[in-house]
Motif scaffolding. Structure first.
Motif, PDB file in Angstrom:
ATOM      1  N   ALA A  66       0.897  -1.250   0.214  1.00  0.00           N
ATOM      2  CA  ALA A  66      -0.411   0.085   0.237  1.00  0.00           C
ATOM      3  C   ALA A  66       0.910   0.703   0.091  1.00  0.00           C
ATOM      4  CB  ALA A  66      -0.741   0.035   1.173  1.00  0.00           C
ATOM      5  N   ILE A  67       1.411   1.504  -0.810  1.00  0.00           N
ATOM      6  CA  ILE A  67       2.200   2.358  -1.155  1.00  0.00           C
ATOM      7  C   ILE A  67       2.421   3.489  -2.098  1.00  0.00           C
ATOM      8  CG2 ILE A  67       4.486   0.807  -0.146  1.00  0.00           C
ATOM      9  CD1 ILE A  67       5.178   0.518  -3.733  1.00  0.00           C
ATOM     10  N   GLY A  68       1.094   3.835  -2.197  1.00  0.00           N
ATOM     11  CA  GLY A  68       0.518   5.253  -2.900  1.00  0.00           C
ATOM     12  C   GLY A  68      -0.068   4.410  -4.870  1.00  0.00           C
ATOM     13  N   ALA A  69      -0.599   5.118  -5.165  1.00  0.00           N
ATOM     14  CA  ALA A  69      -1.291   5.057  -6.937  1.00  0.00           C
ATOM     15  C   ALA A  69      -0.821   5.730  -7.623  1.00  0.00           C
ATOM     16  CB  ALA A  69      -2.362   5.430  -6.364  1.00  0.00           C
ATOM     17  N   VAL A  70      -0.590   5.619  -9.127  1.00  0.00           N
ATOM     18  CA  VAL A  70      -0.238   6.126 -10.239  1.00  0.00           C
ATOM     19  C   VAL A  70      -1.639   6.419 -11.034  1.00  0.00           C
ATOM     20  CG1 VAL A  70       1.185   6.408 -12.420  1.00  0.00           C
ATOM     21  CG2 VAL A  70       1.991   4.968  -9.937  1.00  0.00           C
ATOM     22  N   PRO A  71      -2.152   8.028 -11.045  1.00  0.00           N
ATOM     23  CA  PRO A  71      -3.352   8.279 -11.927  1.00  0.00           C
ATOM     24  C   PRO A  71      -3.307   7.638 -12.861  1.00  0.00           C
ATOM     25  CG  PRO A  71      -2.427  10.172 -10.938  1.00  0.00           C
ATOM     26  CD  PRO A  71      -1.210   8.778 -10.329  1.00  0.00           C
ATOM     27  N   VAL A  72      -4.198   7.305 -13.678  1.00  0.00           N
ATOM     28  CA  VAL A  72      -4.183   6.498 -14.552  1.00  0.00           C
ATOM     29  C   VAL A  72      -4.736   7.568 -16.360  1.00  0.00           C
ATOM     30  CG1 VAL A  72      -5.351   4.428 -16.508  1.00  0.00           C
ATOM     31  CG2 VAL A  72      -5.299   4.231 -14.148  1.00  0.00           C
ATOM     32  N   THR A  73      -3.368   8.208 -16.606  1.00  0.00           N
ATOM     33  CA  THR A  73      -3.384   9.201 -17.785  1.00  0.00           C
ATOM     34  C   THR A  73      -2.545   8.807 -18.427  1.00  0.00           C
ATOM     35  OG1 THR A  73      -1.408  10.641 -16.706  1.00  0.00           O
ATOM     36  CG2 THR A  73      -3.909  10.714 -15.663  1.00  0.00           C
ATOM     37  N   GLU A  74      -2.153   7.629 -19.460  1.00  0.00           N
ATOM     38  CA  GLU A  74      -1.130   7.707 -20.459  1.00  0.00           C
ATOM     39  C   GLU A  74      -2.323   7.871 -21.656  1.00  0.00           C
ATOM     40  OE1 GLU A  74      -1.163   5.861 -17.647  1.00  0.00           O
ATOM     41  OE2 GLU A  74      -0.273   4.867 -16.417  1.00  0.00           O
ATOM     42  N   TRP A  75      -3.272   7.606 -20.956  1.00  0.00           N
ATOM     43  CA  TRP A  75      -3.638   7.587 -22.823  1.00  0.00           C
ATOM     44  C   TRP A  75      -4.350   9.407 -22.830  1.00  0.00           C
ATOM     45  CZ3 TRP A  75      -8.929   9.558 -22.611  1.00  0.00           C
ATOM     46  CH2 TRP A  75      -9.720  10.077 -21.936  1.00  0.00           C
ATOM     47  N   LEU A  76      -4.180  10.240 -21.703  1.00  0.00           N
ATOM     48  CA  LEU A  76      -4.517  11.443 -22.276  1.00  0.00           C
ATOM     49  C   LEU A  76      -3.311  12.100 -22.765  1.00  0.00           C
ATOM     50  CD1 LEU A  76      -6.475  12.431 -19.513  1.00  0.00           C
ATOM     51  CD2 LEU A  76      -7.091  12.008 -21.766  1.00  0.00           C
ATOM     52  N   ALA A  77      -2.138  11.436 -23.231  1.00  0.00           N
ATOM     53  CA  ALA A  77      -0.870  12.383 -23.978  1.00  0.00           C
ATOM     54  C   ALA A  77      -1.087  12.510 -25.262  1.00  0.00           C
ATOM     55  CB  ALA A  77       0.433  10.652 -24.368  1.00  0.00           C
ATOM     56  N   GLY A  78      -0.539  13.728 -25.391  1.00  0.00           N
ATOM     57  CA  GLY A  78      -0.748  14.566 -26.916  1.00  0.00           C
ATOM     58  C   GLY A  78      -3.015  15.132 -26.683  1.00  0.00           C
ATOM     59  N   SER A  79      -3.003  14.939 -25.980  1.00  0.00           N
ATOM     60  CA  SER A  79      -4.685  15.515 -25.440  1.00  0.00           C
ATOM     61  C   SER A  79      -4.707  17.453 -25.411  1.00  0.00           C
ATOM     62  CB  SER A  79      -5.346  14.913 -24.909  1.00  0.00           C
ATOM     63  OG  SER A  79      -4.799  15.263 -23.397  1.00  0.00           O
ATOM     64  N   GLY A  80      -3.726  17.592 -25.352  1.00  0.00           N
ATOM     65  CA  GLY A  80      -3.680  19.085 -24.048  1.00  0.00           C
ATOM     66  C   GLY A  80      -3.448  19.080 -22.986  1.00  0.00           C
ATOM     67  N   LEU A  81      -4.161  18.636 -22.356  1.00  0.00           N
ATOM     68  CA  LEU A  81      -4.575  18.681 -20.790  1.00  0.00           C
ATOM     69  C   LEU A  81      -3.661  18.556 -20.322  1.00  0.00           C
ATOM     70  CD1 LEU A  81      -7.269  16.734 -20.587  1.00  0.00           C
ATOM     71  CD2 LEU A  81      -7.783  18.555 -20.671  1.00  0.00           C
ATOM     72  N   VAL A  82      -3.438  19.494 -19.129  1.00  0.00           N
ATOM     73  CA  VAL A  82      -2.523  19.201 -18.054  1.00  0.00           C
ATOM     74  C   VAL A  82      -1.965  18.734 -17.385  1.00  0.00           C
ATOM     75  CG1 VAL A  82      -1.559  20.569 -16.510  1.00  0.00           C
ATOM     76  CG2 VAL A  82      -2.095  21.965 -18.493  1.00  0.00           C
ATOM     77  N   LEU A  83      -0.869  17.394 -17.818  1.00  0.00           N
ATOM     78  CA  LEU A  83      -0.861  16.421 -17.043  1.00  0.00           C
ATOM     79  C   LEU A  83       0.324  16.520 -16.265  1.00  0.00           C
ATOM     80  CD1 LEU A  83      -1.290  13.450 -19.851  1.00  0.00           C
ATOM     81  CD2 LEU A  83      -3.445  14.664 -18.134  1.00  0.00           C
ATOM     82  N   ASP A  84      -0.091  16.650 -14.568  1.00  0.00           N
ATOM     83  CA  ASP A  84       1.301  15.852 -13.677  1.00  0.00           C
ATOM     84  C   ASP A  84       0.496  15.228 -12.393  1.00  0.00           C
ATOM     85  OD1 ASP A  84       3.076  16.693 -12.042  1.00  0.00           O
ATOM     86  OD2 ASP A  84       2.563  18.779 -11.689  1.00  0.00           O
ATOM     87  N   ASN A  85       1.235  14.410 -12.408  1.00  0.00           N
ATOM     88  CA  ASN A  85       0.449  13.474 -11.339  1.00  0.00           C
ATOM     89  C   ASN A  85      -1.066  13.157 -11.041  1.00  0.00           C
ATOM     90  OD1 ASN A  85       0.995  11.594  -9.384  1.00  0.00           O
ATOM     91  ND2 ASN A  85       0.687  13.211  -7.358  1.00  0.00           N
ATOM     92  N   GLY A  86      -1.776  13.648 -12.411  1.00  0.00           N
ATOM     93  CA  GLY A  86      -3.162  13.722 -12.351  1.00  0.00           C
ATOM     94  C   GLY A  86      -3.147  14.735 -13.482  1.00  0.00           C
TER      95      GLY A  86
END
Length: 324
Positions: free
Chosen positions: A226-246
């Protein structure tokens, strides 16, 4: 100051739900309430569903399951799926959540668990037999609750983490010292300030122990990571959204014009430490019809961290009201 009292049915927080991308019905994502009750065998899988099949059918909504989203075109608000389906809408809500972090070498190792889904909870419960030696790696809210739950089932438990006190990053040292004392009183062994160097295994590819950076070896029949979690944002690469640990959003959970994010995948500007149960409440308030599009931050929201036997911490969580 937070209040501490024995849990009451009327004080239970609302549960969060998710839509699986793998063809399962709407289910609770394996958070605090689901994990505890599943491990005790007091929760029927059907009771974790948000709505029955009949209720879902009455919504006249289309559920596309088992068809993962692979990209988002923000300008046109178009989501594309793996088989090539293109879905355009007036508004897109990103709710892809997070995946648990793993230790190196834990994949496929018998006796090593994470806790995120109903299936995770059922698998863990099956291994928590009386007399088993359990090492919980991670001293955050989830790790602390898993340790407490396992201990009430008669399991020998050691809680390992890098902090001097469990949950200090989420609740501060004054509160967490009280909770650490409760852990100790109930027989949980604490190994504060410890870093895990690796896992030891048997010839049958099952976990045998946890090796610490200082050279100590902790025997274990079961290890819960139980050492934390990683946001599932790989599919948003190149979308133009700002991605920073979520997905970075404003105070109304808006990531771009017509694009919103809710739940664990959200990252607000000037965000507080990630705590899924609190985050779900805050995004629910921010993205509700009464607050969407409104200026300023969401109001303080009550929360609970039911992390010790017969003890519930009640608190209020709010973001700093900053605009830059």
């Amino acid at each position: 100051m937070p209040r501490y009292a024995r849990p009451r049915a009327s004080a239970r927080p609302p549960r969060s739900y998710w839509q699986s991308r793998h063809g399962h019905p709407l289910q609770c994502p394996g958070g605090r309430r689901l994990g505890r009750r599943a491990r005790h065998g007091r929760r029927d899988p059907e009771r974790t569903r948000l709505r029955t099949d009949l209720q879902l059918a009455s919504l006249e909504a289309e559920f596309i399951l088992g068809d993962a989203a692979v990209s988002l075109e923000t300008a046109t608000r178009t989501v594309r799926t793996a088989p090539g389906l293109a879905l355009s809408a007036d508004a897109v809500v990103v709710a892809t959540g997070v995946r648990p972090r793993a230790l190196p070498g834990q994949a496929g190792l018998a006796g090593v668990h994470v806790l995120r889904t109903w299936d995770d909870a059922v698998a863990l419960r099956a291994d928590l037999r009386v007399g088993a030696g359990v090492v919980v790696v991670g001293d955050g809210v989830l790790g602390a609750e898993i340790a407490a739950t396992a201990r009430t089932m008669g399991v020998d438990v050691t809680l390992v983490g890098p902090g001097l006190i469990p949950m200090a990053a989420q609740l501060g040292s004054r509160v967490t010292q009280l909770l650490a004392d409760l852990h100790t009183e109930h027989g949980v062994r604490l190994r504060p300030g410890a870093t895990v160097d690796g896992l030891t295994t048997t010839h049958r590819h099952a976990v045998h122990g946890v090796r610490l950076a200082d050279g100590d070896m902790l025997p274990a029949d079961v290890v819960v990571v139980a050492i934390g979690a990683v946001p599932v944002t790989e599919w948003l690469a190149g979308s133009g959204l700002v991605l920073d640990n979520g997905v970075v959003c404003d105070s109304t959970s808006r990531a771009a014009e017509g694009v919103y994010a809710v739940g664990d995948v959200v990252r607000w500007r000037h965000d507080t430490p990630r705590c899924p149960s609190w985050r779900a409440r805050r995004t629910a308030a921010a993205s509700s019809p009464s607050t969407a599009g409104a200026a300023g931050s969401p109001k303080s929201l009550p929360g609970t961290c039911p992390s010790k036997p017969a003890c519930t911490a009640r608190l209020s969580s709010a973001r700093p009201n900053r605009t830059h």
